[in-house]
Design an enzyme around this catalytic site. Structure first.
Site, PDB file in Angstrom:
ATOM      1  N   GLU A 165      -6.486   3.704  -6.133  1.00 27.92           N
ATOM      2  CA  GLU A 165      -7.775   3.930  -5.490  1.00 27.92           C
ATOM      3  C   GLU A 165      -8.249   5.328  -6.003  1.00 27.92           C
ATOM      4  OE1 GLU A 165      -9.869   3.759  -1.087  1.00 27.92           O
ATOM      5  OE2 GLU A 165      -8.190   5.139  -1.302  1.00 27.92           O
ATOM      6  N   HIS A 221     -10.863  -3.847   2.959  1.00 27.07           N
ATOM      7  CA  HIS A 221     -10.961  -3.543   4.424  1.00 27.07           C
ATOM      8  C   HIS A 221     -11.821  -2.235   4.434  1.00 27.07           C
ATOM      9  CE1 HIS A 221      -8.193  -0.735   2.388  1.00 27.07           C
ATOM     10  NE2 HIS A 221      -8.019  -0.104   3.334  1.00 27.07           N
ATOM     11  N   ASP A 222     -12.476  -1.734   3.578  1.00 24.18           N
ATOM     12  CA  ASP A 222     -13.133  -0.544   3.736  1.00 24.18           C
ATOM     13  C   ASP A 222     -14.611  -0.722   3.698  1.00 24.18           C
ATOM     14  OD1 ASP A 222     -11.059   1.213   4.235  1.00 24.18           O
ATOM     15  OD2 ASP A 222     -10.832   1.563   2.197  1.00 24.18           O
ATOM     16  N   ASP A 235       0.782  -1.346   0.004  1.00 19.26           N
ATOM     17  CA  ASP A 235      -0.045  -0.110  -0.067  1.00 19.26           C
ATOM     18  C   ASP A 235       0.919   1.222   0.031  1.00 19.26           C
ATOM     19  OD1 ASP A 235      -2.453   1.362   0.449  1.00 19.26           O
ATOM     20  OD2 ASP A 235      -3.037  -0.401   1.083  1.00 19.26           O
ATOM     21  N   ASP A 239      -3.004   4.577  -2.389  1.00 21.02           N
ATOM     22  CA  ASP A 239      -4.254   5.214  -1.422  1.00 21.02           C
ATOM     23  C   ASP A 239      -4.455   6.483  -1.914  1.00 21.02           C
ATOM     24  OD1 ASP A 239      -5.685   4.581   1.037  1.00 21.02           O
ATOM     25  OD2 ASP A 239      -4.734   6.399   1.653  1.00 21.02           O
TER      26      ASP A 239
HETATM   27  C1  GLC Z   1      -8.317   4.720   1.792  1.00 18.80           C
HETATM   28  C2  GLC Z   1      -7.832   3.401   2.539  1.00 18.80           C
HETATM   29  C3  GLC Z   1      -8.649   3.743   3.920  1.00 18.80           C
HETATM   30  C4  GLC Z   1      -8.079   4.959   4.554  1.00 18.80           C
HETATM   31  C5  GLC Z   1      -7.977   5.975   3.932  1.00 18.80           C
HETATM   32  C6  GLC Z   1      -7.203   6.938   4.342  1.00 18.80           C
HETATM   33  O1  GLC Z   1      -9.607   5.047   1.401  1.00 18.80           O
HETATM   34  O2  GLC Z   1      -8.400   2.404   1.844  1.00 18.80           O
HETATM   35  O3  GLC Z   1      -8.740   2.606   4.773  1.00 18.80           O
HETATM   36  O4  GLC Z   1      -8.758   4.951   6.146  1.00 18.80           O
HETATM   37  O5  GLC Z   1      -7.845   5.976   2.506  1.00 18.80           O
HETATM   38  O6  GLC Z   1      -5.852   6.765   4.340  1.00 18.80           O
END
Ligand code: GLC
Ligand code: CA
Length: 550
Positions: free
Chosen positions: A255, A328-329, A99, A201
């Site tokens: 992402e 995980h979100d 990540d 991310d």
């Molecule tokens: C992304 C991650 C998430 C995190 C956020 C801030 O959306 O997947 O888990 O809390 O970014 O870094």
């Protein structure tokens, strides 16, 4: 370096390290646990791992708040354990991607500590602004995690800093060339160590528009229409690519909140000027909510199909899809789109439903056994910063009902390895609650059962690799308006694969697309025993059938 696009032939597995497996008996998941389970992943047919952040971090957002980009957190086993995992994974032909979190750092990062003291060259590493006249905030942007403003006053510096996420996650000033040098240095460091790429991310947030204008469109998540896909995003990503990434045969997955295929195609694809390999699109996650899990709506199969169709059709021949249904979100898919009552049937159906699409599938830990949502008795039991700060004004009862449905903590309980103590996750008291369903949903039991969800995943992953049509075949969808069935085929010159999924909890007849005579096809996958092959077939609850025509 010539790109081989190896990622197109692999299935990835996402590890959220805290809850995967505790290997040293202190209650926290770690890399020793990963080492123990590499053969398990290999046996599943996994060809790549995406690690959620492993770096040194105070853990305010479970590692998405990094304080040291060059070291692995001691609680996960430190650098040595990581080197061992990387080596062991590569020996098994499993790629490893990290990540990569550079929209923000932890406020405990040395850069921030120096920036708040105006120590050069760090002074402009973050987005600092003085108060507006009358002590007002610099703009109206919201924090995604704090339930109020994205600006925090820093006494030491005498200015506000921007944090789109938690207070302790300060946004970097990517317009500063020195920050971009840091980013490139980090990328190179991990690539030289041997990692095979990055999941980036919230990368579409890194370029904030000049003057940081107020949000004018949205009543919530204020700011996102201003900084998502910001003015210099493409330019910065191109810089990272040409100056670093192009020297390695790696993969980048971004992402990308809220973007549609058209915008995605400005970033991903094969031609010149394309800066990433895949995007994690959010449309897949919005079939039962309005943009966020916290605004729940009834599940709409039509909406889900529209999302898959749109990405399948619009990227075809132009770019490559990243396929997922859990991470995980978000809460667990069986609880959202399937049925806890038909846990086994619906977990299998959802697996095959997305795995036969075009792209690189990702499996999130625990998904392969069909883990379901966690239902704690009290809101205080949640750990996640987003969950803890959400809708605190609601009564406990109403809030709890919403959190059961929406909290990311449902995906963050320890992986259920056995029906025994602590679900076989740890010898010690785990850092987080174990889902009570470990008793009947766990790896050990499913290993023994040829008909289990786990063994179904093995079969599907194996089928994917043996059928070239899944990689390159065209996507055609049938019964687009049906709210009960998702039916599509993948076709090339030699083969057709027909996928028929029922989203109903009762029997329902399905009219097979005219093009296909089931009696001439081979049933290569299903989650029930007997089958009928007429022009109309009876689909049982959450039934999936996959036929091959040659
Ligand atoms: C992304 C991650 C998430 C995190 C956020 C801030 O959306 O997947 O888990 O809390 O970014 O870094
Ligand atoms: Ca541990």
């Amino acid at each position: 370096m010539e790109r081989t696009h190896w990622y197109k032939d692999r299935v990835f597995y996402q590890i959220w390290p805290r809850s995967f497996k505790d290997g040293n008996g202190d209650g926290m998941g770690d890399l020793y646990g990963v080492l123990e389970k590499l053969d398990y992943l290999k046996s599943l047919g996994i060809g790549g791992i995406w690690f959620s952040p492993l770096y040194v971090s105070p853990g305010v957002d479970c590692g998405y708040d990094i304080s040291d980009y060059y070291h692995i957190a001691p609680e996960f086993g430190g650098d040595e354990a990581f080197d061992a995992v990387l080596k062991a994974a590569h020996e098994r032909d499993i790629k490893v991607i990290m990540d990569f979190v550079v929209n923000h750092t932890s406020t405990e990062c040395e850069w921030f500590q120096k920036s708040r003291k105006r120590i050069e060259p760090y002074t402009d590493y973050y987005i600092w602004r003085p108060a507006k006249p009358g002590g007002k905030l610099p703009n109206n942007w919201d924090s995604e995690f704090e339930g109020d403003s994205a600006w925090e006053w820093d006494e030491e510096r005498g200015e506000y800093y921007l944090h789109i996420f938690a207070i302790k996650q300060a946004d970097l000033n990517m317009d500063n060339p020195l920050v971009r040098e840091e980013v490139k240095k980090i990328l190179r460091y991990w690539l030289d160590k041997g990692v095979d790429g990055f999941r980036e991310d919230v990368i579409t947030y890194i370029s904030k528009p000049e003057g940081l204008p107020d949000e004018r469109l949205l009543p919530v998540h204020k700011g996102v229409t201003q900084y998502n896909m910001g003015p210099h995003l493409h330019e910065y990503l191109e810089e990272f690519k040409t100056e670093v990434l192009d020297d390695y045969d790696q993969v980048t997955i971004a992402e990308a909140t809220l973007i549609k295929p058209k915008k995605a195609l400005s970033l991903i694809g094969y031609g010149p000027g394309k800066v990433l390999d895949m995007v994690i699109c959010f449309e897949y996650e919005c079939a039962d909510c309005l943009f966020t899990d916290y605004i729940p709506l009834p599940f709409s199969l039509r909406k889900m199909k529209r999302a898959f169709r749109s990405w399948q059709e619009k990227l075809y021949g132009k770019a490559w899809n990243m396929l997922y249904i859990e991470n995980h979100d978000h809460p667990r898919m069986v609880s959202r789109y399937g049925s806890e009552k038909f846990q086994k049937e619906s977990a299998k159906m959802l697996c095959a439903m997305y795995m036969f699409l075009q792209g690189t599938p990702f499996v999130y830990q625990g998904q392969e056994i069909g883990m379901i949502n966690w239902h704690p008795e009290s809101a205080d039991m949640y750990e996640d910063v987003q969950t803890r700060n959400h809708r605190t004004h609601l009564s406990e009862k109403r809030r709890l009902r919403l959190l059961w449905r929406a909290s990311r903590d449902s995906a963050r309980t320890p992986v259920q390895w056995t029906a025994g103590k602590n679900a076989g996750f740890s010898e010690a008291e785990p850092w987080f609650y174990v889902n009570e369903r470990a008793k009947d949903i766990n790896v050990e039991d499913q290993e023994k059962d040829p008909d289990s969800v786990l063994n179904f995943y093995r079969k599907v992953i194996d089928l994917r690799s043996s059928l070239p049509v899944i990689k390159e075949g065209r996507y055609t969808e049938y019964m687009k308006h049906s709210g009960s069935f998702y039916v599509y085929s993948r076709d090339d010159e030699y083969q057709s694969v027909l996928v028929m999924c029922s989203f109903k909890g009762h029997n329902k007849n399905l009219k097979v697309p005219k093009k296909f005579d089931l009696s001439k096809g081979e049933l290569i996958l299903s989650n029930y025993d007997a089958e009928d092959r007429g022009p109309v077939v009876k689909m049982r609850p959450y039934e999936i059938r996959v036929y091959l025509f040659e």
